[in-house]
Design an enzyme around this catalytic site. Structure first.
Site, short mmCIF file in Angstrom:
data_model
loop_
_atom_site.label_atom_id
_atom_site.label_comp_id
_atom_site.label_asym_id
_atom_site.label_seq_id
_atom_site.Cartn_x
_atom_site.Cartn_y
_atom_site.Cartn_z
N GLN A 151 0.97 -0.94 0.40
CA GLN A 151 0.01 0.09 0.54
C GLN A 151 1.04 1.65 0.26
O GLN A 151 0.20 2.52 0.05
CB GLN A 151 -0.69 -0.39 1.33
N SER A 193 3.17 -5.38 -5.20
CA SER A 193 1.40 -5.96 -5.94
C SER A 193 1.73 -5.33 -6.79
O SER A 193 0.99 -4.30 -6.71
CB SER A 193 0.38 -6.47 -5.20
N CYS A 226 -10.66 -9.39 0.47
CA CYS A 226 -10.18 -10.85 0.42
C CYS A 226 -11.02 -11.30 1.81
O CYS A 226 -11.09 -12.36 2.24
CB CYS A 226 -8.38 -11.02 1.23
#
Length: 377
Positions: A176, A194, A317
């Site tokens: 993040q 990511s 998630c």
């Protein structure tokens, strides 16, 4: 639709969408093949590896391309456990993403001792507690940089210095924060990234390692033997392009996000005085979680979605789970309060009018839900 769920995933940059077709035609060959087209793909991969190693201040061979941060986190955590079996203790923040928490719990079932670090009133790691718990049996210290649910930023430099002084490895999930804020890379031994969090396509990420890792995947021995499997050349090029774009926009993004966050919090508090904002101190301005009085977070999220505002409750998630956020529980909120959290997260294109409209819809829906449904566990 007003999309305010960028901590879950981001839209792919238009520049990358345009380039994907070109790259797909130019770099179609397997980068492990020795013919000219294969070597062309290999050069693209290695040039990108050098780009990330220069940015992170490490050796090129310490950058390992993966499919996502979940794979990176599992590779680091399980790979370290395999490499150093004599060190059977892990120190972990209790506010980790589940892709870190669950592999560590897997190791706990295998006999590793897991100690959770205390959180102070600001939502940050209690450094005195870290100094007290770290020992020569500690395999690694794991602390997320920017929490994906609250935006709280940890002091990685100080934590890293403590780990170096005690000769203990330091691992951080920087998903993040990567590309958005400065990261003290020189103090971190292992970290994960990511692509889809920085406007690249899903299906690509990388890890940075320091020293040897026992591989999670076995096969052709790609990525210096750490991650077997044919490299995703197009994804790798995409994540480089995404970081290039972010580095040009980062300063303006943070400035704009501070303004957007101020508007969001001020107006929510004005119309819903009892609302609680999680950690208004040490946090990034582009992730904000609010605890709504008397209304479930998931009810708010679903109703807002129908009204054209997309936000989330807890991490993406676990949106199908009725259990309260482990992050909010770690911050000292009750189970009831933890079920009432709603997260708003911005991106480079989020506008002031988006926030004003989103708050209007949020207040309208909150009042309806509170009146007609109330809150019940």
């Amino acid at each position: 639709m007003i999309y305010l769920d960028n901590a879950a995933t981001t839209k792919v940059f238009p520049e990358i969408i345009q380039n994907v077709k070109i790259w797909s035609e130019e770099f179609f060959a397997n980068p492990n093949s020795i013919h000219p087209n294969g070597q062309k793909s290999r050069r693209a991969v290695e040039q990108t590896r050098h780009f990330f190693s220069d940015y992170s201040g490490c050796k090129p061979e310490d950058i390992i391309f993966t499919s996502c941060a979940t794979e990176s986190n599992n590779t680091i955590i399980k790979g370290l456990a395999e490499k150093y079996p004599s060190k059977d203790e892990i120190l972990l923040s209790p506010i980790e993403h589940k892709s870190v928490l669950y592999p560590v719990m897997y190791l706990k079932r295998k006999g590793f001792k897991v100690k959770f670090l205390k959180i102070d009133n600001s939502g940050r790691i209690d450094l005195d507690d870290l100094k007290k718990k770290i020992s020569n049996k500690t395999l690694f210290v794991g602390v997320i940089h920017v929490n994906n649910e609250t935006g709280v930023v940890q002091d990685l430099e100080t934590i890293g210095k403590i780990c170096k002084e005690r000769k203990v490895l330091f691992f951080s999930d920087v998903v993040q924060s990567f590309g958005r804020i400065d990261i003290p890379f020189s103090y971190i031994d292992f970290f994960s990234v990511s692509g889809h969090k920085i406007n690249a396509p899903k299906g690509v990420g990388f890890l940075k390692k320091s020293g040897e890792l026992i591989p999670l995947l076995h096969g052709g021995g790609q990525e210096f033997g750490v991650r077997s499997g044919t490299e995703n050349v197009i994804g790798i090029l995409s994540i480089k392009e995404a970081l290039d774009i972010w580095l040009k926009r980062k300063e303006n993004f943070i400035k704009r996000s501070k303004n957007l966050e101020n508007i969001l919090i001020k107006q929510l508090k004005e119309y819903i005085p009892e609302i609680k904002i999680v950690s208004e101190g040490y946090k990034v301005p582009y992730i904000t979680t609010a605890i709504f009085p008397d209304v479930k977070g998931q009810d708010m999220v679903m109703a807002l979605g129908r009204a054209g505002v997309e936000v989330s409750s807890g991490s993406a998630c676990s949106t199908g789970s009725p259990t309260p956020s482990h992050v909010l529980l770690s911050y000292g909120f009750s189970e009831e309060e933890a079920l009432r959290g709603v997260r708003f997260s911005f991106e480079v294109e989020t506008k002031e009018e988006d926030i004003i409209k989103a708050v209007e819809k949020t207040v309208e829906i909150y009042k309806k839900l509170k009146r007609f449904t109330g809150f019940s566990l």
